[in-house]
Motif scaffolding. Structure first.
Motif, PDB file in Angstrom:
ATOM      1  N   LEU A 217      40.725  54.149  42.467  1.00 30.57           N
ATOM      2  CA  LEU A 217      42.097  53.642  42.474  1.00 30.57           C
ATOM      3  C   LEU A 217      42.154  52.240  43.080  1.00 30.57           C
ATOM      4  N   LEU A 218      41.400  52.030  44.139  1.00 30.15           N
ATOM      5  CA  LEU A 218      41.378  50.710  44.779  1.00 30.15           C
ATOM      6  C   LEU A 218      40.761  49.657  43.865  1.00 30.15           C
ATOM      7  N   ALA A 219      39.798  50.062  43.057  1.00 32.39           N
ATOM      8  CA  ALA A 219      39.185  49.125  42.103  1.00 32.39           C
ATOM      9  C   ALA A 219      40.221  48.633  41.092  1.00 32.39           C
ATOM     10  N   LEU A 220      41.102  49.514  40.654  1.00 27.44           N
ATOM     11  CA  LEU A 220      42.177  49.112  39.737  1.00 27.44           C
ATOM     12  C   LEU A 220      43.074  48.069  40.414  1.00 27.44           C
ATOM     13  N   TYR A 221      43.430  48.362  41.655  1.00 33.77           N
ATOM     14  CA  TYR A 221      44.321  47.453  42.386  1.00 33.77           C
ATOM     15  C   TYR A 221      43.658  46.095  42.639  1.00 33.77           C
ATOM     16  N   ASN A 222      42.395  46.117  42.996  1.00 37.69           N
ATOM     17  CA  ASN A 222      41.696  44.851  43.262  1.00 37.69           C
ATOM     18  C   ASN A 222      41.621  43.975  42.020  1.00 37.69           C
TER      19      ASN A 222
ATOM     20  N   PHE B 135      43.855  44.111  39.573  1.00 38.28           N
ATOM     21  CA  PHE B 135      45.248  43.712  39.349  1.00 38.28           C
ATOM     22  C   PHE B 135      45.613  42.495  40.200  1.00 38.28           C
ATOM     23  N   LYS B 136      45.109  42.465  41.425  1.00 39.93           N
ATOM     24  CA  LYS B 136      45.422  41.373  42.354  1.00 39.93           C
ATOM     25  C   LYS B 136      44.963  40.009  41.835  1.00 39.93           C
ATOM     26  N   LYS B 137      44.004  40.012  40.922  1.00 43.41           N
ATOM     27  CA  LYS B 137      43.537  38.735  40.359  1.00 43.41           C
ATOM     28  C   LYS B 137      44.626  38.061  39.530  1.00 43.41           C
ATOM     29  N   GLY B 138      45.585  38.862  39.081  1.00 42.02           N
ATOM     30  CA  GLY B 138      46.727  38.309  38.357  1.00 42.02           C
ATOM     31  C   GLY B 138      46.463  37.918  36.924  1.00 42.02           C
ATOM     32  N   GLU B 139      45.359  38.393  36.360  1.00 43.55           N
ATOM     33  CA  GLU B 139      44.997  37.968  34.998  1.00 43.55           C
ATOM     34  C   GLU B 139      45.541  38.897  33.911  1.00 43.55           C
ATOM     35  N   LYS B 140      45.652  40.188  34.209  1.00 40.54           N
ATOM     36  CA  LYS B 140      46.091  41.157  33.201  1.00 40.54           C
ATOM     37  C   LYS B 140      47.194  42.049  33.778  1.00 40.54           C
ATOM     38  N   SER B 141      48.045  42.553  32.888  1.00 38.30           N
ATOM     39  CA  SER B 141      49.159  43.391  33.339  1.00 38.30           C
ATOM     40  C   SER B 141      48.841  44.885  33.285  1.00 38.30           C
TER      41      SER B 141
END
Length: 196
Positions: free
Chosen positions: A115-120, A122-128
């Motif tokens: 789950l944390l890998a998904l969030y990390n 996401f934090k890059k801001g490249e994909k929704s």
């Protein structure tokens, strides 16, 4: 830090297993459902919501930790119905989350790190949309940013997240989830898992 929510879809009647998969004990005396809830809460990514449907009373009583329960009385029409019911309930509150991680309760190898890998990512801001990739396929758990909530609410009742991912691949980033393709759907699945 973005505010999130985790949505666990656990409304089905486990017809292929022949008994409630939500109540199957898999490790340390934990049921599949309680183990998934524990993993979700340990991620600290946000409030944990659980959509229940079949055997609502029995399943809700089995939950050992504090979560927000959502009842989907139309669970039998398909997983898309549960996904939409959950997202609708979560987004109707005043504090709309920046993202929702949609998960299911029958992946016995799900860990907080997944789950944390998904969030990390996401934090890059490249994909929704950030999806889990395993072996030959991809799917849940999947993180949806707030920008796609309205589209998800227009899904067909029988359409799960996978169809949405396949039609929006240009907006999806992937993170590896080793053994994510293993779920408990049939008696053989359960036997194989318990014997490993």
């Amino acid at each position: 830090m973005p505010e999130g929510a985790i949505l666990i879809l656990a409304a089905g009647n486990s017809s292929r297993l022949g008994r409630s998969k939500q109540l199957v004990e898999v490790a340390d005396g934990l049921t599949l459902l309680n183990r998934t809830i524990q993993v979700a809460k340990q991620s600290e990514l946000g409030e944990v919501y659980v959509v229940l449907g079949a055997d609502y009373k029995k399943h809700s009583k089995s939950i050992e930790s504090k979560v927000r329960l959502i009842e989907n009385s139309n669970w039998s029409v398909g997983i898309g119905s549960s996904l939409k019911t959950g997202i609708s309930q979560i987004t109707s509150s005043q504090n709309q989350p920046d993202f929702i991680v949609a998960s299911v309760c029958d992946q016995p190898y799900l860990e907080t790190g997944n789950l944390l890998a998904l969030y990390n990512e996401f934090k890059k801001g490249e994909k929704s949309i950030i999806a889990s990739k395993y072996g030959v396929g991809f799917g849940v758990p999947v993180l949806f940013s707030g920008s796609v909530f309205d589209e998800l609410l227009r899904l067909g009742d029988s359409e799960g997240a996978l169809k949405f991912l396949k039609t929006n691949l240009e907006r999806v980033a992937f993170v590896e989830f080793e053994k994510g393709n293993i779920d408990i759907d049939t008696p053989d699945d359960l036997l194989n898992h318990l014997s490993n």
